[in-house]
Scaffold this active site. Structure first.
Site, PDB file in Angstrom:
ATOM      1  N   GLY A   1       1.712  30.365 -24.479  1.00 34.52           N
ATOM      2  CA  GLY A   1       2.776  29.641 -25.163  1.00 34.52           C
ATOM      3  C   GLY A   1       3.811  29.068 -24.208  1.00 34.52           C
TER       4      GLY A   1
ATOM      5  N   GLY B   1      18.146  38.518 -29.115  1.00 30.12           N
ATOM      6  CA  GLY B   1      19.535  38.224 -28.747  1.00 30.12           C
ATOM      7  C   GLY B   1      20.038  36.957 -29.428  1.00 30.12           C
TER       8      GLY B   1
ATOM      9  N   GLY C   1      -0.793  30.153 -15.683  1.00 29.42           N
ATOM     10  CA  GLY C   1      -0.630  30.513 -17.089  1.00 29.42           C
ATOM     11  C   GLY C   1      -1.006  29.365 -18.001  1.00 29.42           C
ATOM     12  N   ALA C   2      -1.460  29.711 -19.214  1.00 30.83           N
ATOM     13  CA  ALA C   2      -1.867  28.700 -20.191  1.00 30.83           C
ATOM     14  C   ALA C   2      -1.552  29.169 -21.606  1.00 30.83           C
ATOM     15  CB  ALA C   2      -3.355  28.411 -20.040  1.00 30.83           C
TER      16      ALA C   2
ATOM     17  N   GLY D   1      13.675  33.855 -15.153  1.00 34.85           N
ATOM     18  CA  GLY D   1      13.368  33.435 -16.523  1.00 34.85           C
ATOM     19  C   GLY D   1      14.542  33.411 -17.493  1.00 34.85           C
TER      20      GLY D   1
ATOM     21  N   LYS E   1     -10.071  33.431 -16.915  1.00 35.66           N
ATOM     22  CA  LYS E   1     -10.997  32.876 -17.915  1.00 35.66           C
ATOM     23  C   LYS E   1     -10.940  33.682 -19.213  1.00 35.66           C
ATOM     24  CE  LYS E   1     -13.381  29.462 -15.796  1.00 35.66           C
ATOM     25  NZ  LYS E   1     -14.713  28.938 -15.654  1.00 35.66           N
ATOM     26  N   ASP E   2      -9.774  33.659 -19.841  1.00 33.16           N
ATOM     27  CA  ASP E   2      -9.635  34.296 -21.154  1.00 33.16           C
ATOM     28  C   ASP E   2      -9.524  33.196 -22.212  1.00 33.16           C
ATOM     29  OD1 ASP E   2      -7.130  33.284 -20.718  1.00 33.16           O
ATOM     30  OD2 ASP E   2      -6.063  35.191 -20.832  1.00 33.16           O
TER      31      ASP E   2
ATOM     32  N   LYS F   1       4.820  30.600 -34.334  1.00 29.74           N
ATOM     33  CA  LYS F   1       5.134  29.300 -33.727  1.00 29.74           C
ATOM     34  C   LYS F   1       4.094  28.204 -33.999  1.00 29.74           C
ATOM     35  CE  LYS F   1       7.994  30.128 -29.710  1.00 29.74           C
ATOM     36  NZ  LYS F   1       8.003  30.319 -28.254  1.00 29.74           N
TER      37      LYS F   1
ATOM     38  N   TYR G   1      11.507  37.375 -17.957  1.00 27.26           N
ATOM     39  CA  TYR G   1      12.944  37.660 -17.793  1.00 27.26           C
ATOM     40  C   TYR G   1      13.239  39.153 -17.928  1.00 27.26           C
ATOM     41  CZ  TYR G   1      12.543  37.246 -22.865  1.00 27.26           C
ATOM     42  OH  TYR G   1      12.119  37.381 -24.162  1.00 27.26           O
TER      43      TYR G   1
END
Ligand code: NAD
Length: 289
Positions: free
Chosen positions: A136, A23, A133-134, A258, A159-160, A73, A237
């Site tokens: 981006g 968008g 969350g960990a 979001g 644990k990823d 990124k 979102y």
């Protein structure tokens, strides 16, 4: 549109892949037109291997600025001449400003998240925040909340591979923002999760859980953790109203979806590009409702 484009029109871009669904071109082109800024914005499908070419093209064609999306990124970081403090700590860039060939990398996702809370009457300063969350989005939020004066941040992740990323983020934050206490826990440790949420002011889902097509999932298994004075925010979102937010709302929590983060990270990039405030309320009405 054809009346707007001239020999002096400046170009801004989005790079990454896929970008066809984005968008951003509509949002930025509307804002340029609305404010009479002689600029245009296009999306370019750029894979990781093409990042060096895209950066060289940015300089050659004097593209004034570029948003960067997945998977580029982190890759663009090494081509920046300068990084904002948040981009340096996060190790990722979503907004490049090209000042006569000198490229500055910024990350506006965290700023967007904090601004979205603020628009809903919530300040992160002095607050205890639990962030699930960990990846981006989560890392950008953790770093910005720490920079903006959060008192304590408790990170929970499965644990990823992202768990290790959180350990690295914590090490960097210990150096750069020592006054903020940041700790990491296994999301499977449900007892610790309950404990930390109980002493938090704000709870954030920054995982992919609950995102389309898994709308019936939530990172919270025990809805007893929700209480009326807990602010609950989701980075997801699509859908706008996730199960996580619906469950929190049912208990009477203030919830923040979001779309605000998405809108305000774009507004922050627009400001970095033009020095102007994006007509955010109109953009929200047109593209986020
Ligand atoms: P990412 O791939 O970088 O990170 C994914 C995260 O989800 C990791 O922490 C991972 O451990 C976790 N995860 C994945 N599967 C899980 C499971 N089954 N249980 C628990 N945790 C799990 O992704 P990202 O770019 O950080 O995006 C995360 C979400 O945030 C997505 O829904 C994305 O659309 C959204 N997002 C929103 C904005 C915004 O402006 N609102 C910006 C960026 C991302």
């Amino acid at each position: 549109m054809e009346k707007r484009i001239s020999g002096t029109t400046a170009l801004y871009s989005l790079i990454g892949t896929p970008v066809g669904h984005s968008g951003s071109p509509a949002m930025y082109n509307y804002s340029f037109q609305k404010l009479g800024v002689d600029s245009a914005y296009l999306a370019f499908d750029i894979s990781l291997e093409k990042v060096p070419d895209a950066i060289a093209a940015m300089k050659t064609l004097n593209i004034k600025g570029s948003n960067v999306t997945m998977p580029c990124k982190s890759e663009v970081v090494k081509y920046m001449d300068e990084l904002s403090p948040a981009a340096r700590i996060v190790g990722a860039v979503n907004t490049i400003v090209n000042n006569n060939g000198k490229l500055t990398g910024n990350i506006t996702d965290g700023v967007g998240f904090v601004r979205s809370l603020k628009e809903n009457g919530v300040d992160v300063k002095g607050k205890n925040i639990t962030i699930i969350g960990a990846g981006g989005a989560a890392t950008a939020i953790q770093v910005q909340c720490a920079l903006d004066g959060a008192k304590e941040i408790s990170i929970f992740n499965i644990k990823d591979d992202f768990y290790k990323r959180a350990e690295e983020t914590i090490e960097k934050l210990k150096q750069e923002v020592p006054q903020c206490v940041v700790e990491l826990y296994d999301l499977e440790d449900r007892q610790k999760l309950r404990e930390k949420i109980a002493s938090s002011n704000i709870l954030v889902n920054a995982t992919k859980v609950g995102m389309h097509p898994h709308e019936d999932e939530s990172p919270i298994k025990d809805n007893a953790v929700f209480r009326k004075d807990l602010v609950v925010s989701d980075t997801v979102y699509n859908p706008k109203q996730t199960k996580f937010l619906k469950d929190a709302e049912a208990v009477g929590c203030k919830t923040v979806d979001g779309t605000g983060m998405l809108l305000w990270q774009g507004a922050e990039a627009f400001k970095l590009y033009t020095g102007l405030e994006m007509p955010a309320k109109e953009v929200e009405e047109l593209y986020f409702k």
